[in-house]
Design a protein around this motif. Structure first.
Motif, mmCIF file in Angstrom:
data_model
loop_
_atom_site.group_PDB
_atom_site.id
_atom_site.type_symbol
_atom_site.label_atom_id
_atom_site.label_comp_id
_atom_site.label_asym_id
_atom_site.label_seq_id
_atom_site.Cartn_x
_atom_site.Cartn_y
_atom_site.Cartn_z
ATOM 1 N N ALA A 112 0.863 -1.185 0.000
ATOM 2 C CA ALA A 112 0.000 0.000 0.000
ATOM 3 C C ALA A 112 0.897 1.232 0.000
ATOM 4 C CB ALA A 112 -0.920 -0.004 1.216
ATOM 5 N N LEU A 113 0.921 1.925 -1.131
ATOM 6 C CA LEU A 113 1.846 3.045 -1.286
ATOM 7 C C LEU A 113 1.197 4.393 -0.989
ATOM 8 C CD1 LEU A 113 3.572 1.804 -4.549
ATOM 9 C CD2 LEU A 113 4.491 1.734 -2.228
ATOM 10 N N TRP A 114 -0.115 4.487 -1.069
ATOM 11 C CA TRP A 114 -0.813 5.732 -0.722
ATOM 12 C C TRP A 114 -1.239 5.666 0.736
ATOM 13 C CZ3 TRP A 114 -0.764 10.036 -3.456
ATOM 14 C CH2 TRP A 114 -0.553 9.969 -4.834
ATOM 15 N N ILE A 115 -0.824 6.649 1.501
ATOM 16 C CA ILE A 115 -1.145 6.701 2.923
ATOM 17 C C ILE A 115 -1.751 8.067 3.242
ATOM 18 C CG2 ILE A 115 0.617 5.030 3.597
ATOM 19 C CD1 ILE A 115 2.450 7.316 4.320
ATOM 20 N N GLU A 116 -2.248 8.207 4.463
ATOM 21 C CA GLU A 116 -2.849 9.473 4.888
ATOM 22 C C GLU A 116 -1.756 10.496 5.182
ATOM 23 O OE1 GLU A 116 -4.874 12.325 5.204
ATOM 24 O OE2 GLU A 116 -6.186 10.580 5.119
ATOM 25 N N GLY A 117 -1.893 11.677 4.600
ATOM 26 C CA GLY A 117 -0.908 12.726 4.794
ATOM 27 C C GLY A 117 -1.187 13.643 5.955
ATOM 28 N N LEU A 118 -2.372 13.529 6.576
ATOM 29 C CA LEU A 118 -2.712 14.367 7.713
ATOM 30 C C LEU A 118 -2.536 13.598 9.017
ATOM 31 C CD1 LEU A 118 -5.973 16.172 6.497
ATOM 32 C CD2 LEU A 118 -3.616 16.978 6.366
ATOM 33 N N THR A 119 -2.243 14.320 10.084
ATOM 34 C CA THR A 119 -2.149 13.706 11.405
ATOM 35 C C THR A 119 -3.557 13.474 11.957
ATOM 36 O OG1 THR A 119 -2.113 15.834 12.562
ATOM 37 C CG2 THR A 119 0.005 14.943 11.809
ATOM 38 N N PRO A 120 -3.710 12.574 12.942
ATOM 39 C CA PRO A 120 -5.037 12.377 13.545
ATOM 40 C C PRO A 120 -5.623 13.670 14.107
ATOM 41 C CG PRO A 120 -3.554 10.597 14.191
ATOM 42 C CD PRO A 120 -2.722 11.607 13.463
ATOM 43 N N GLN A 121 -4.770 14.538 14.654
ATOM 44 C CA GLN A 121 -5.271 15.807 15.195
ATOM 45 C C GLN A 121 -5.832 16.688 14.080
ATOM 46 O OE1 GLN A 121 -2.267 14.492 15.820
ATOM 47 N NE2 GLN A 121 -2.500 13.881 17.965
ATOM 48 N N GLU A 122 -5.146 16.715 12.931
ATOM 49 C CA GLU A 122 -5.632 17.521 11.809
ATOM 50 C C GLU A 122 -6.940 16.964 11.263
ATOM 51 O OE1 GLU A 122 -1.431 19.176 9.915
ATOM 52 O OE2 GLU A 122 -2.116 17.143 9.444
ATOM 53 N N ILE A 123 -7.053 15.638 11.204
ATOM 54 C CA ILE A 123 -8.294 15.023 10.729
ATOM 55 C C ILE A 123 -9.434 15.327 11.682
ATOM 56 C CG2 ILE A 123 -9.435 12.823 10.274
ATOM 57 C CD1 ILE A 123 -6.751 11.766 9.295
ATOM 58 N N GLU A 124 -9.153 15.246 12.994
ATOM 59 C CA GLU A 124 -10.194 15.537 13.984
ATOM 60 C C GLU A 124 -10.661 16.980 13.868
ATOM 61 O OE1 GLU A 124 -10.854 15.322 18.861
ATOM 62 O OE2 GLU A 124 -8.927 14.784 17.962
ATOM 63 N N ARG A 125 -9.712 17.884 13.592
ATOM 64 C CA ARG A 125 -10.071 19.290 13.491
ATOM 65 C C ARG A 125 -10.952 19.575 12.277
ATOM 66 N NH1 ARG A 125 -5.440 21.052 14.311
ATOM 67 N NH2 ARG A 125 -4.683 21.374 12.187
ATOM 68 N N ILE A 126 -10.645 18.960 11.145
ATOM 69 C CA ILE A 126 -11.425 19.255 9.948
ATOM 70 C C ILE A 126 -12.731 18.470 9.899
ATOM 71 C CG2 ILE A 126 -9.353 19.807 8.645
ATOM 72 C CD1 ILE A 126 -9.570 17.120 7.263
ATOM 73 N N THR A 127 -12.834 17.391 10.686
ATOM 74 C CA THR A 127 -14.075 16.617 10.690
ATOM 75 C C THR A 127 -14.993 16.988 11.850
ATOM 76 O OG1 THR A 127 -12.959 14.827 11.913
ATOM 77 C CG2 THR A 127 -13.048 14.651 9.509
ATOM 78 N N ALA A 128 -14.548 17.879 12.732
ATOM 79 C CA ALA A 128 -15.401 18.298 13.853
ATOM 80 C C ALA A 128 -16.626 19.038 13.305
ATOM 81 C CB ALA A 128 -14.618 19.197 14.803
ATOM 82 N N PRO A 129 -17.797 18.842 13.945
ATOM 83 C CA PRO A 129 -19.005 19.540 13.473
ATOM 84 C C PRO A 129 -18.805 21.046 13.499
ATOM 85 C CG PRO A 129 -19.562 17.835 15.079
ATOM 86 C CD PRO A 129 -18.062 17.959 15.091
#
Length: 205
Positions: free
Chosen positions: A130-147
């Protein structure tokens, strides 16, 4: 033609670019490494450095890798895809090692008498990781997915303002009614005093 991902030198996805249908693998694209020349008054500014220049386009200049064009599709579900360039290089090394082992085995097989050869060697290409991985950190994902608080529509905003104005009018009306009741009480008191003069006073003739 087909669209394939374009990434920067860290492997982070930039955009899709059109390439030939036969394109595969990972190919770098370059930018010129031009020295910055001082400009004198009255001289034109140096031309802007082109973004994508292939090696050899400018004699005497050392091209610098600006990123890569990747012939491997981005899987769904990634917020900011990042192509693992290190894993890709390791995968290419493992393919080369497998091909070298196959060539060595084929040479030995061909040099062996036919009655002693046995089965023909098989090229075993390792599976692609698997060569494509997530480029954002969990904190960044949580911030952009927060309501996110929903912005009021124009109709909702006007309705809110209308309710506020009505409440203000009701408060003013209540205050006016209170003041009116106080005025009526004072008038009744004055009428009462005028109809009943104070007793006990002396009358002089």
């Amino acid at each position: 033609m087909k669209a394939v991902p374009k990434v920067n030198t860290d492997g982070l996805y930039l955009e899709d670019v059109l390439v030939d249908d036969a394109f595969s693998g990972v190919v770098p694209f370059y930018t010129e490494n031009l020295p910055e020349l001082p400009t004198k008054p009255g001289q034109p500014e140096p031309e802007a450095t082109p973004e994508d220049v292939q090696p050899g386009d400018t004699p005497g200049q050392d091209p610098v890798i600006a990123g890569y064009i990747v012939g491997i599709p981005v899987p769904p579900g990634l917020f900011h895809p990042r192509f693992d360039l290190t894993a890709w290089r390791q995968y290419q090394d493992s393919i080369q090692a497998a091909e070298a082992a196959y060539q060595e085995a084929m040479s030995a097989w061909n040099s062996t008498p036919e009655e002693e050869r046995g089965g023909r060697p098989v090229l075993n290409i390792p599976p692609m990781p698997a060569l494509w991985i997530e480029g954002l950190t969990p904190q960044e994902i949580e911030r952009i997915t927060a309501p996110q608080p929903q912005a009021l529509s124009e109709l909702d905003r006007l309705g809110t303002e209308l309710v506020a104005r009505e409440l203000e009018m009701l408060e003013i009306r209540r205050q006016n009614e209170t003041l009116g009741a106080q005025v009526v009480g004072l008038e009744l008191r004055l009428l009462s005093l005028e109809g009943n003069p104070s007793e006990g006073g002396e009358t002089f003739v």
